[in-house]
Design an enzyme around this catalytic site. Structure first.
Site, PDB file in Angstrom:
ATOM      1  N   ASN A  12       3.822   1.978   2.782  1.00 35.10           N
ATOM      2  CA  ASN A  12       4.988   1.670   2.295  1.00 35.10           C
ATOM      3  C   ASN A  12       5.926   3.224   2.655  1.00 35.10           C
ATOM      4  O   ASN A  12       7.192   2.897   3.052  1.00 35.10           O
ATOM      5  CB  ASN A  12       4.943   1.660   0.590  1.00 35.10           C
ATOM      6  CG  ASN A  12       4.543   0.223   0.416  1.00 35.10           C
ATOM      7  OD1 ASN A  12       4.628  -0.657   1.121  1.00 35.10           O
ATOM      8  ND2 ASN A  12       4.250   0.111  -0.963  1.00 35.10           N
ATOM      9  N   GLU A  44      -4.593   6.683  -2.864  1.00 34.67           N
ATOM     10  CA  GLU A  44      -5.249   5.610  -2.731  1.00 34.67           C
ATOM     11  C   GLU A  44      -6.248   5.412  -1.504  1.00 34.67           C
ATOM     12  O   GLU A  44      -6.808   4.574  -1.178  1.00 34.67           O
ATOM     13  CB  GLU A  44      -4.297   4.364  -2.460  1.00 34.67           C
ATOM     14  CG  GLU A  44      -3.627   3.965  -3.582  1.00 34.67           C
ATOM     15  CD  GLU A  44      -2.786   2.614  -3.426  1.00 34.67           C
ATOM     16  OE1 GLU A  44      -2.223   2.436  -2.132  1.00 34.67           O
ATOM     17  OE2 GLU A  44      -2.421   2.110  -4.477  1.00 34.67           O
ATOM     18  N   ALA A  84       7.138  -0.412  -5.291  1.00 35.90           N
ATOM     19  CA  ALA A  84       7.462   0.483  -4.035  1.00 35.90           C
ATOM     20  C   ALA A  84       8.623   1.304  -4.135  1.00 35.90           C
ATOM     21  O   ALA A  84       9.014   1.867  -2.854  1.00 35.90           O
ATOM     22  CB  ALA A  84       7.329  -0.355  -2.908  1.00 35.90           C
ATOM     23  N   ALA A  85       9.225   1.385  -5.491  1.00 35.21           N
ATOM     24  CA  ALA A  85      10.601   2.090  -5.547  1.00 35.21           C
ATOM     25  C   ALA A  85      10.210   3.703  -5.126  1.00 35.21           C
ATOM     26  O   ALA A  85      10.921   4.258  -4.607  1.00 35.21           O
ATOM     27  CB  ALA A  85      11.260   1.892  -6.688  1.00 35.21           C
ATOM     28  N   GLY A  86       9.070   4.056  -5.852  1.00 37.20           N
ATOM     29  CA  GLY A  86       8.582   5.300  -5.624  1.00 37.20           C
ATOM     30  C   GLY A  86       8.445   5.574  -4.535  1.00 37.20           C
ATOM     31  O   GLY A  86       8.771   6.887  -3.928  1.00 37.20           O
ATOM     32  N   ASP A  87       7.489   4.955  -3.614  1.00 35.02           N
ATOM     33  CA  ASP A  87       7.102   5.084  -2.160  1.00 35.02           C
ATOM     34  C   ASP A  87       8.506   5.159  -1.202  1.00 35.02           C
ATOM     35  O   ASP A  87       8.820   6.008  -0.304  1.00 35.02           O
ATOM     36  CB  ASP A  87       6.368   3.719  -1.670  1.00 35.02           C
ATOM     37  CG  ASP A  87       4.943   3.807  -2.537  1.00 35.02           C
ATOM     38  OD1 ASP A  87       4.546   4.644  -3.205  1.00 35.02           O
ATOM     39  OD2 ASP A  87       4.626   2.607  -2.572  1.00 35.02           O
ATOM     40  N   GLY A 145       1.013  -1.168   0.034  1.00 36.23           N
ATOM     41  CA  GLY A 145      -0.038  -0.163  -0.098  1.00 36.23           C
ATOM     42  C   GLY A 145       1.113   1.150  -0.034  1.00 36.23           C
ATOM     43  O   GLY A 145       2.033   1.126   0.689  1.00 36.23           O
ATOM     44  N   LYS A 146       0.571   2.141  -0.746  1.00 35.12           N
ATOM     45  CA  LYS A 146       1.634   3.361  -1.046  1.00 35.12           C
ATOM     46  C   LYS A 146       1.695   4.022   0.228  1.00 35.12           C
ATOM     47  O   LYS A 146       2.760   4.370   0.701  1.00 35.12           O
ATOM     48  CB  LYS A 146       0.942   4.331  -1.914  1.00 35.12           C
ATOM     49  CG  LYS A 146       0.986   3.552  -3.420  1.00 35.12           C
ATOM     50  CD  LYS A 146       0.374   4.415  -4.681  1.00 35.12           C
ATOM     51  CE  LYS A 146       0.091   3.649  -5.767  1.00 35.12           C
ATOM     52  NZ  LYS A 146       1.355   2.799  -6.419  1.00 35.12           N
ATOM     53  N   ASP A 206      12.952  -5.894  -8.793  1.00 38.27           N
ATOM     54  CA  ASP A 206      11.402  -5.833  -8.679  1.00 38.27           C
ATOM     55  C   ASP A 206      11.266  -4.214  -8.344  1.00 38.27           C
ATOM     56  O   ASP A 206      11.922  -3.611  -7.294  1.00 38.27           O
ATOM     57  CB  ASP A 206      10.765  -6.529  -7.512  1.00 38.27           C
ATOM     58  CG  ASP A 206       9.436  -6.516  -7.209  1.00 38.27           C
ATOM     59  OD1 ASP A 206       8.686  -5.551  -7.911  1.00 38.27           O
ATOM     60  OD2 ASP A 206       8.705  -7.052  -6.113  1.00 38.27           O
ATOM     61  N   GLY A 237      16.987   8.783 -13.354  1.00 40.95           N
ATOM     62  CA  GLY A 237      17.119   9.837 -12.156  1.00 40.95           C
ATOM     63  C   GLY A 237      15.800  10.619 -11.764  1.00 40.95           C
ATOM     64  O   GLY A 237      14.906  10.123 -11.990  1.00 40.95           O
TER      65      GLY A 237
HETATM   66  O1  RIB Z   1       3.483   1.478  -5.033  1.00 43.19           O
HETATM   67  C1  RIB Z   1       3.566   0.263  -4.790  1.00 43.19           C
HETATM   68  C2  RIB Z   1       2.184  -0.184  -4.010  1.00 43.19           C
HETATM   69  O2  RIB Z   1       1.097   0.195  -4.796  1.00 43.19           O
HETATM   70  C3  RIB Z   1       2.008  -1.609  -3.558  1.00 43.19           C
HETATM   71  O3  RIB Z   1       2.511  -1.967  -2.540  1.00 43.19           O
HETATM   72  C4  RIB Z   1       0.431  -1.851  -3.763  1.00 43.19           C
HETATM   73  O4  RIB Z   1       0.015  -2.365  -2.560  1.00 43.19           O
HETATM   74  C5  RIB Z   1      -0.120  -0.484  -4.391  1.00 43.19           C
HETATM   75  O5  RIB Z   1      -0.675   0.163  -3.572  1.00 43.19           O
END
Ligand code: RIB
Length: 309
Positions: free
Chosen positions: A45, A140, A251-254, A41-42, A248, A226
């Site tokens: 995360n 979200e 969640a890199a952005g989070d 979940g954003k 993978d 970048g």
């Molecule tokens: O940004 C990644 C997230 O997007 C995932 O963890 C998923 O839950 C979605 O919300």
């Protein structure tokens, strides 16, 4: 926890993740390699990324009174995130249905569940937000609530960082209450009303300059290219990405946002906070999953020290 610096008002999901050589096309069935459930979940995360980077974090949101919700609560609490404002909702915990392909790219369908029940900014939310230094928001949770929270934070003098994901046209006035917008190239294009997307750092700089007329600071992330930063009255900044092998990108952005926020509340200059965020994202893409991938403060320090020598 004695003092909250960062409040995240956002989503918590259980990620149901299938790894496969490639994602299926419409109407096609492919055979996957593995299936795992990973808290994500954003919102959650970003909270975890900031906490692992050393910030005091409080998470506000909702999960269901079910096994997924229980696991999310346990993880956040074990990592030092304050969860007294995480409520049990009469809906199941939100789920994200994720396919990760052989190149580490993902596609995601989110079913909001309990996240969709967080429709009103409560007095408890207001009290917690007004005691914070920074508020992190994503899209979200219901859009109306996000707009209410940003307006309240502006009134209370709390700096707001918005990640416009999953991106939708933003309601009038929301951007006016945001201090820092952090968007990937696709999201930034939509927010700027640009057709045809953003594919290069030059285009991202143009889009960032357009959005920076409405938001004080804009960061556009471009994956391997970048990130660019634009702010009213400041020279544009380009942040190079660290070259790593991605397994993978979920969640890199989070991770980037959480670590950027932790750096800023810690008093770092913008360029230094962006460099730490970029390092954290580079570490995260080398690991599987969302909550399983965010680095600790020590790991970020070591990664940067290795690059400096
Ligand atoms: O940004 C990644 C997230 O997007 C995932 O963890 C998923 O839950 C979605 O919300």
């Amino acid at each position: 926890m004695s003092e909250t610096s960062i409040v995240v008002l956002g989503s918590a999901n259980m990620d149901l993740v299938v790894s496969a050589d490639r994602a299926p096309q419409l109407g096609e069935t492919v055979t996957g390699r593995t299936f795992r459930t990973v808290p994500g979940g954003k919102g959650a995360n970003q909270a975890l990324a900031a906490a692992r980077a050393g910030a005091n974090v409080q998470f506000l949101g909702a999960v269901g009174a079910d096994e997924y919700g229980h696991r999310i609560r346990q993880l956040l609490a074990a990592e030092g995130v304050e969860i007294s404002g995480l409520v049990d909702a009469p809906e199941p915990t939100g789920t994200a249905h994720i396919t990760v392909d052989g190149a580490g790219s993902n596609s995601i369908i989110v079913v909001p569940g309990a996240n969709g029940t967080v429709t009103t900014l409560t007095d408890e939310h207001r009290g917690i937000i007004s005691g914070a230094t920074m508020l992190l928001l994503q899209l979200e949770l219901p859009l109306k609530l996000v707009a209410q929270a940003a307006a309240f934070a502006r009134w209370a003098g709390v700096r707001t960082v918005l990640t416009p994901a999953p991106v939708v046209p933003l309601p009038d006035g929301l951007l006016d209450n945001v201090d820092v917008l952090v968007a990937n190239e696709h999201e930034a294009g939509v927010v700027a009303g640009r057709t045809g997307g953003v594919t290069s750092a030059d285009q991202a700089s143009e889009v960032a300059a357009v959005v920076a007329k409405r938001v004080r600071e804009v960061v556009v992330t471009l994956g391997e290219q970048g990130a660019v930063h634009a702010a009213t009255g400041a020279d544009p900044l380009r942040v190079p990405a660290f070259t790593v092998d991605a397994v993978d990108t979920t969640a890199a952005g989070d991770t980037f946002v959480g670590v950027l926020a932790a750096g800023l509340v810690d008093g770092l200059e913008t360029a230094a906070a962006l460099r730490r965020a970029s390092a954290a994202a580079a570490l995260a893409v080398q690991r599987f999953g969302a909550s399983t991938s965010m680095p600790s403060r020590r790991e970020i320090d070591r990664f940067l020290a290795d690059r400096d020598t």
